[in-house]
Design an enzyme around this catalytic site. Structure first.
Site, short mmCIF file in Angstrom:
data_model
loop_
_atom_site.label_atom_id
_atom_site.label_comp_id
_atom_site.label_asym_id
_atom_site.label_seq_id
_atom_site.Cartn_x
_atom_site.Cartn_y
_atom_site.Cartn_z
N ARG A 1 -18.05 40.87 9.51
CA ARG A 1 -18.50 39.86 8.55
C ARG A 1 -17.44 38.78 8.38
O ARG A 1 -16.31 38.90 8.86
CB ARG A 1 -18.78 40.50 7.19
CG ARG A 1 -17.57 41.18 6.57
CD ARG A 1 -17.76 41.51 5.11
NE ARG A 1 -16.70 42.37 4.60
CZ ARG A 1 -15.49 41.95 4.27
NH1 ARG A 1 -15.17 40.67 4.40
NH2 ARG A 1 -14.59 42.81 3.80
N GLY A 2 -17.81 37.72 7.66
CA GLY A 2 -16.84 36.72 7.30
C GLY A 2 -15.99 37.19 6.14
O GLY A 2 -16.15 38.29 5.62
N LYS B 1 -12.36 38.08 3.96
CA LYS B 1 -11.13 38.83 4.18
C LYS B 1 -11.29 40.27 3.68
O LYS B 1 -12.38 40.81 3.67
CB LYS B 1 -9.96 38.11 3.52
CG LYS B 1 -9.66 36.75 4.16
CD LYS B 1 -8.28 36.27 3.78
CE LYS B 1 -7.90 35.07 4.60
NZ LYS B 1 -6.46 34.72 4.43
N TRP C 1 -12.45 45.90 -1.35
CA TRP C 1 -12.62 47.34 -1.58
C TRP C 1 -14.05 47.59 -2.01
O TRP C 1 -14.66 46.78 -2.72
CB TRP C 1 -11.67 47.81 -2.68
CG TRP C 1 -11.91 49.22 -3.14
CD1 TRP C 1 -11.45 50.37 -2.56
CD2 TRP C 1 -12.67 49.64 -4.29
NE1 TRP C 1 -11.89 51.47 -3.28
CE2 TRP C 1 -12.64 51.04 -4.34
CE3 TRP C 1 -13.38 48.95 -5.26
CZ2 TRP C 1 -13.29 51.77 -5.33
CZ3 TRP C 1 -14.03 49.68 -6.25
CH2 TRP C 1 -13.98 51.06 -6.28
N ALA D 1 -18.01 39.84 -4.97
CA ALA D 1 -17.56 39.30 -3.69
C ALA D 1 -18.74 39.18 -2.74
O ALA D 1 -19.68 39.99 -2.80
CB ALA D 1 -16.49 40.20 -3.09
N ILE D 2 -18.68 38.17 -1.87
CA ILE D 2 -19.75 37.95 -0.90
C ILE D 2 -19.13 37.72 0.47
O ILE D 2 -18.20 36.92 0.62
CB ILE D 2 -20.62 36.74 -1.29
CG1 ILE D 2 -21.37 37.03 -2.59
CG2 ILE D 2 -21.61 36.39 -0.17
CD1 ILE D 2 -22.18 35.86 -3.11
N ALA E 1 -20.98 42.51 -3.25
CA ALA E 1 -20.50 43.69 -3.98
C ALA E 1 -20.25 43.26 -5.42
O ALA E 1 -19.38 42.42 -5.68
CB ALA E 1 -19.22 44.23 -3.35
N CYS F 1 -9.65 39.61 -1.06
CA CYS F 1 -10.21 38.37 -0.48
C CYS F 1 -9.11 37.39 -0.09
O CYS F 1 -9.37 36.19 0.08
CB CYS F 1 -11.19 37.71 -1.45
SG CYS F 1 -12.56 38.78 -1.91
#
Length: 338
Positions: free
Chosen positions: A136-137, A139, A142, A247-248, A262, A278
């Site tokens: 995925r894109g 960084k 968790w 986060a995406i 998430a 990230c």
């Protein structure tokens, strides 16, 4: 409805509808669907089925789309990351072949660190904790108990507008947080959903020093993993800094999305202190439970996320990304002088 596939979804559920003329009025309807039994005998919680029909005259837009949510496993039945990743690939292939409709897998993972393609070595755990490198894109992040993970596997028109897909996911999660009484927003240049902190001048001093001496403002190599709890990402709320609550990170292959979001519902955010979440060193992480000051469960959040994802996706006009034509330099052929 067709036969049930190994994913707990009906094969060919919307294939025939795609061939129909685009002449429908806007109409959104939802049906509560009972748990189906998979072909292999195991249960697959297909909790909601939503059909979206819209009026459109664009050939590029999808005429009829059906969105389903598959609740894959939570709590003691949390799904190992590799198992979920393999299932994503299977569902992705079936979606590309139009054997199933757009599908959102919803689940919890046991504790795991995953690193997107742009993760730097300096952002990983210092103690050698295993990290799963994924396609995925984004960084490193968790996943674990108390975090609702969603993998929307959706067919998009080409050329794919990745940014628009991310913005739709953000919007659904912003609406979800608002329904629980928490105001969240986007931060320019940073994907995901954020709880904004106080202006710098109103934040408490760190480590007994004024913010003028905050090393993060002047030291590009500052590492919060080595500098104690006052800089830990999990304590960003106490420092009244910006903190990410969702986060995406996505991937698009063959015009079909993978991976997703998430949302921190009630996790132990100290898991994030072992990494640079990230890749962001000057902000932290948040959760619904911590921000609201009360217990919030995955069970409470699940139907709200499903509803807002459906509303946002239903309202979206799925159109190809606009590609600006490149400027063509006019070349004038010169005739040599006689």
């Amino acid at each position: 409805m067709g036969a049930i596939s190994p994913f707990g979804l009906a094969n060919g559920a919307n294939v025939a509808e795609r061939s129909q003329p685009i002449a429908h009025l806007d109409a959104h309807s939802s049906d509560r669907v009972r748990n189906d039994r998979r072909a292999d005998g195991e249960r697959a919680d297909v909790q909601w089925r939503w059909r979206v029909t819209r009026l459109t005259t664009s050939r590029e837009a999808l005429a009829v789309s059906e969105l389903r949510f598959v609740r894959r496993g939570f709590g003691a039945e949390a799904v190992e990351y590799q198992v979920a990743w393999d299932e994503q690939r299977r569902v992705h292939a079936a979606r590309f072949a139009d054997e199933i409709p757009d599908t959102v897998l919803l689940l919890e993972h046991p504790p795991v660190y995953t690193a997107g393609r742009r993760t730097a070595d300096s952002e990983r755990p210092l103690d050698g904790t295993p990290v799963v490198d994924v396609d995925r894109g984004g960084k490193i992040t968790w996943h674990g108990p108390g975090q609702l993970v969603g993998y929307p596997i959706q067919k998009l028109p080409r050329p794919v507008d990745v940014v628009a897909h991310v913005r739709r996911l953000e919007e659904a999660l912003i609406r979800t947080c608002a329904e629980f009484g928490l105001e969240t927003t986007r931060v320019e240049g940073r994907s995901g959903v954020w709880v904004l902190g106080d202006p710098v001048e109103r934040r408490p001093a760190l480590g007994g020093l004024s913010l003028d001496f905050d090393p993060r403002l002047t030291d590009e190599e500052f590492d919060p993993r080595l500098n104690g709890p006052e800089y830990a990402p999990s304590n960003a709320g106490q420092r009244r800094e910006d903190r990410k609550i969702a986060a995406i990170g996505i991937r698009v292959a063959k015009g079909v999305t993978m991976h997703g979001f998430a949302l921190n519902v009630n996790p132990d955010n100290k898991w994030f202190d072992r990494i640079i979440p990230c890749g962001i060193r000057d902000a932290g992480v948040a959760s619904l439970a911590n921000e609201l000051g009360r217990d919030v469960t995955i069970a409470e959040v699940l139907p709200v996320v499903e509803r807002h994802l459906t509303e946002v996706m239903a309202a979206a006009e799925l159109r190809p990304r606009v590609i600006e034509p490149k400027a063509v330099e006019k070349v004038t052929e010169k005739t040599p002088a006689a």
